[in-house]
Motif scaffolding. Sequence first.
Motif, PDB file in Angstrom:
ATOM      1  N   ARG A 130      -7.199  11.552  13.051  1.00  0.00           N
ATOM      2  CA  ARG A 130      -7.977  11.411  11.821  1.00  0.00           C
ATOM      3  C   ARG A 130      -7.294  10.480  10.820  1.00  0.00           C
ATOM      4  N   LEU A 131      -6.003  10.289  10.971  1.00  0.00           N
ATOM      5  CA  LEU A 131      -5.292   9.366  10.082  1.00  0.00           C
ATOM      6  C   LEU A 131      -5.749   7.930  10.306  1.00  0.00           C
ATOM      7  N   ASP A 132      -6.003   7.561  11.546  1.00  0.00           N
ATOM      8  CA  ASP A 132      -6.382   6.177  11.863  1.00  0.00           C
ATOM      9  C   ASP A 132      -7.588   5.724  11.031  1.00  0.00           C
ATOM     10  N   PRO A 133      -8.737   6.403  11.107  1.00  0.00           N
ATOM     11  CA  PRO A 133      -9.865   5.936  10.283  1.00  0.00           C
ATOM     12  C   PRO A 133      -9.617   6.074   8.788  1.00  0.00           C
ATOM     13  N   ALA A 134      -8.800   7.050   8.384  1.00  0.00           N
ATOM     14  CA  ALA A 134      -8.500   7.197   6.955  1.00  0.00           C
ATOM     15  C   ALA A 134      -7.718   5.990   6.442  1.00  0.00           C
ATOM     16  N   LEU A 135      -6.771   5.491   7.244  1.00  0.00           N
ATOM     17  CA  LEU A 135      -6.024   4.294   6.852  1.00  0.00           C
ATOM     18  C   LEU A 135      -6.931   3.067   6.819  1.00  0.00           C
ATOM     19  N   ARG A 136      -7.830   2.963   7.767  1.00  0.00           N
ATOM     20  CA  ARG A 136      -8.757   1.829   7.777  1.00  0.00           C
ATOM     21  C   ARG A 136      -9.645   1.856   6.528  1.00  0.00           C
ATOM     22  N   ARG A 137     -10.099   3.046   6.159  1.00  0.00           N
ATOM     23  CA  ARG A 137     -10.902   3.154   4.937  1.00  0.00           C
ATOM     24  C   ARG A 137     -10.072   2.768   3.718  1.00  0.00           C
ATOM     25  N   GLY A 138      -8.802   3.152   3.715  1.00  0.00           N
ATOM     26  CA  GLY A 138      -7.933   2.776   2.607  1.00  0.00           C
ATOM     27  C   GLY A 138      -7.824   1.272   2.453  1.00  0.00           C
ATOM     28  N   LEU A 139      -7.638   0.566   3.544  1.00  0.00           N
ATOM     29  CA  LEU A 139      -7.585  -0.893   3.496  1.00  0.00           C
ATOM     30  C   LEU A 139      -8.922  -1.462   3.021  1.00  0.00           C
ATOM     31  N   ASP A 140     -10.015  -0.878   3.477  1.00  0.00           N
ATOM     32  CA  ASP A 140     -11.339  -1.378   3.095  1.00  0.00           C
ATOM     33  C   ASP A 140     -11.637  -1.148   1.615  1.00  0.00           C
ATOM     34  N   THR A 141     -11.005  -0.140   0.994  1.00  0.00           N
ATOM     35  CA  THR A 141     -11.215   0.099  -0.437  1.00  0.00           C
ATOM     36  C   THR A 141     -10.384  -0.835  -1.305  1.00  0.00           C
ATOM     37  N   GLY A 142      -9.483  -1.592  -0.688  1.00  0.00           N
ATOM     38  CA  GLY A 142      -8.675  -2.531  -1.454  1.00  0.00           C
ATOM     39  C   GLY A 142      -7.201  -2.193  -1.553  1.00  0.00           C
ATOM     40  N   LEU A 143      -6.774  -1.080  -0.957  1.00  0.00           N
ATOM     41  CA  LEU A 143      -5.342  -0.798  -0.913  1.00  0.00           C
ATOM     42  C   LEU A 143      -4.664  -1.868  -0.066  1.00  0.00           C
ATOM     43  N   ASP A 144      -3.517  -2.345  -0.525  1.00  0.00           N
ATOM     44  CA  ASP A 144      -2.838  -3.365   0.260  1.00  0.00           C
ATOM     45  C   ASP A 144      -1.835  -2.719   1.223  1.00  0.00           C
ATOM     46  N   ILE A 145      -1.294  -3.529   2.102  1.00  0.00           N
ATOM     47  CA  ILE A 145      -0.403  -3.017   3.147  1.00  0.00           C
ATOM     48  C   ILE A 145       0.844  -2.395   2.527  1.00  0.00           C
ATOM     49  N   SER A 146       1.385  -3.039   1.503  1.00  0.00           N
ATOM     50  CA  SER A 146       2.594  -2.522   0.868  1.00  0.00           C
ATOM     51  C   SER A 146       2.349  -1.150   0.250  1.00  0.00           C
ATOM     52  N   GLN A 147       1.217  -0.958  -0.395  1.00  0.00           N
ATOM     53  CA  GLN A 147       0.912   0.340  -1.008  1.00  0.00           C
ATOM     54  C   GLN A 147       0.801   1.437   0.045  1.00  0.00           C
ATOM     55  N   LEU A 148       0.092   1.149   1.133  1.00  0.00           N
ATOM     56  CA  LEU A 148      -0.057   2.153   2.179  1.00  0.00           C
ATOM     57  C   LEU A 148       1.281   2.441   2.851  1.00  0.00           C
ATOM     58  N   ARG A 149       2.031   1.407   3.109  1.00  0.00           N
ATOM     59  CA  ARG A 149       3.342   1.602   3.726  1.00  0.00           C
ATOM     60  C   ARG A 149       4.234   2.445   2.821  1.00  0.00           C
ATOM     61  N   GLU A 150       4.162   2.194   1.517  1.00  0.00           N
ATOM     62  CA  GLU A 150       4.983   2.937   0.563  1.00  0.00           C
ATOM     63  C   GLU A 150       4.605   4.412   0.533  1.00  0.00           C
ATOM     64  N   VAL A 151       3.307   4.705   0.575  1.00  0.00           N
ATOM     65  CA  VAL A 151       2.867   6.098   0.613  1.00  0.00           C
ATOM     66  C   VAL A 151       3.437   6.807   1.829  1.00  0.00           C
ATOM     67  N   LEU A 152       3.351   6.163   2.988  1.00  0.00           N
ATOM     68  CA  LEU A 152       3.820   6.807   4.222  1.00  0.00           C
ATOM     69  C   LEU A 152       5.336   6.963   4.230  1.00  0.00           C
ATOM     70  N   VAL A 153       6.044   6.032   3.619  1.00  0.00           N
ATOM     71  CA  VAL A 153       7.502   6.170   3.493  1.00  0.00           C
ATOM     72  C   VAL A 153       7.827   7.343   2.575  1.00  0.00           C
ATOM     73  N   GLN A 154       7.158   7.405   1.419  1.00  0.00           N
ATOM     74  CA  GLN A 154       7.430   8.489   0.462  1.00  0.00           C
ATOM     75  C   GLN A 154       7.199   9.858   1.079  1.00  0.00           C
ATOM     76  N   LEU A 155       6.197   9.968   1.927  1.00  0.00           N
ATOM     77  CA  LEU A 155       5.820  11.277   2.444  1.00  0.00           C
ATOM     78  C   LEU A 155       6.845  11.872   3.392  1.00  0.00           C
ATOM     79  N   TYR A 156       7.833  11.083   3.815  1.00  0.00           N
ATOM     80  CA  TYR A 156       8.882  11.707   4.628  1.00  0.00           C
ATOM     81  C   TYR A 156       9.607  12.776   3.818  1.00  0.00           C
ATOM     82  N   ALA A 157       9.637  12.596   2.478  1.00  0.00           N
ATOM     83  CA  ALA A 157      10.327  13.568   1.630  1.00  0.00           C
ATOM     84  C   ALA A 157       9.575  14.890   1.562  1.00  0.00           C
TER      85      ALA A 157
END
Length: 214
Positions: A27-54
């Motif tokens: 379910r993450l795969d389509p959620a990430l695709r939707r995020g990109l389609d809404t205008g989130l950039d690669i750096s923002q998405l990458r940063e979210v996924l990095v932060q979530l390790y905490a």
Amino acid sequence: MTEQHLPASQLALLPIAAFTATGDLERLDPALRRGLDTGLDISQLREVLVQLYAYAGFPRSLNALGVLMKIVTERRQQGIEDAPGHAPVAPIPTGTDLLAAGTANQTRLAGAPVTGPLFDFAPAIDLYLKTHLFGDIFSRDNLDWRSRELATVGALSALAGVEPQLQAHVRISMNVGLSAAQLRQAASVLAQAVDADSGRRTLQALERHLAPAP
């Protein structure tokens, strides 16, 4: 759009964070695709996924980053050029400055200095929170604090047994400028896009925060 409503790009962070936290890569795969389609950039998405390790651990963060990398590569091959975004601009503190910066960030987010018997009992976790989470991560300015807190709420809402932490981050979300109406909107999105329990936990945390003191 009024200030009572969150933009589609920030709403897209909620299921992304929830599915990362639960390890639901399907379910993450389509959620990430939707995020990109809404205008989130690669750096923002990458940063979210990095932060979530905490909040969800290295294994789930790494797995989620692998999904994002695959999606970006596939979309590029299809001729879709997603905005790369930018790396952090402000210098990240180091050495003794890191503890000072992290303590200041934590205090600003929480609304007061964070102390307590748990941190006296385990001072190492207090140090790690201040230096790494609030120093290293929250000093990175390629993602704003409201987005960071929405992602944290999304992740914690999907996990059973972390209600105290979700409660704290609902409060922090309001400290960084999110309104009660926006958090109700977030709870509704979580209920619809993730599951009923995620929405319920977020709404209950918000209502507890808003309840008048006894």
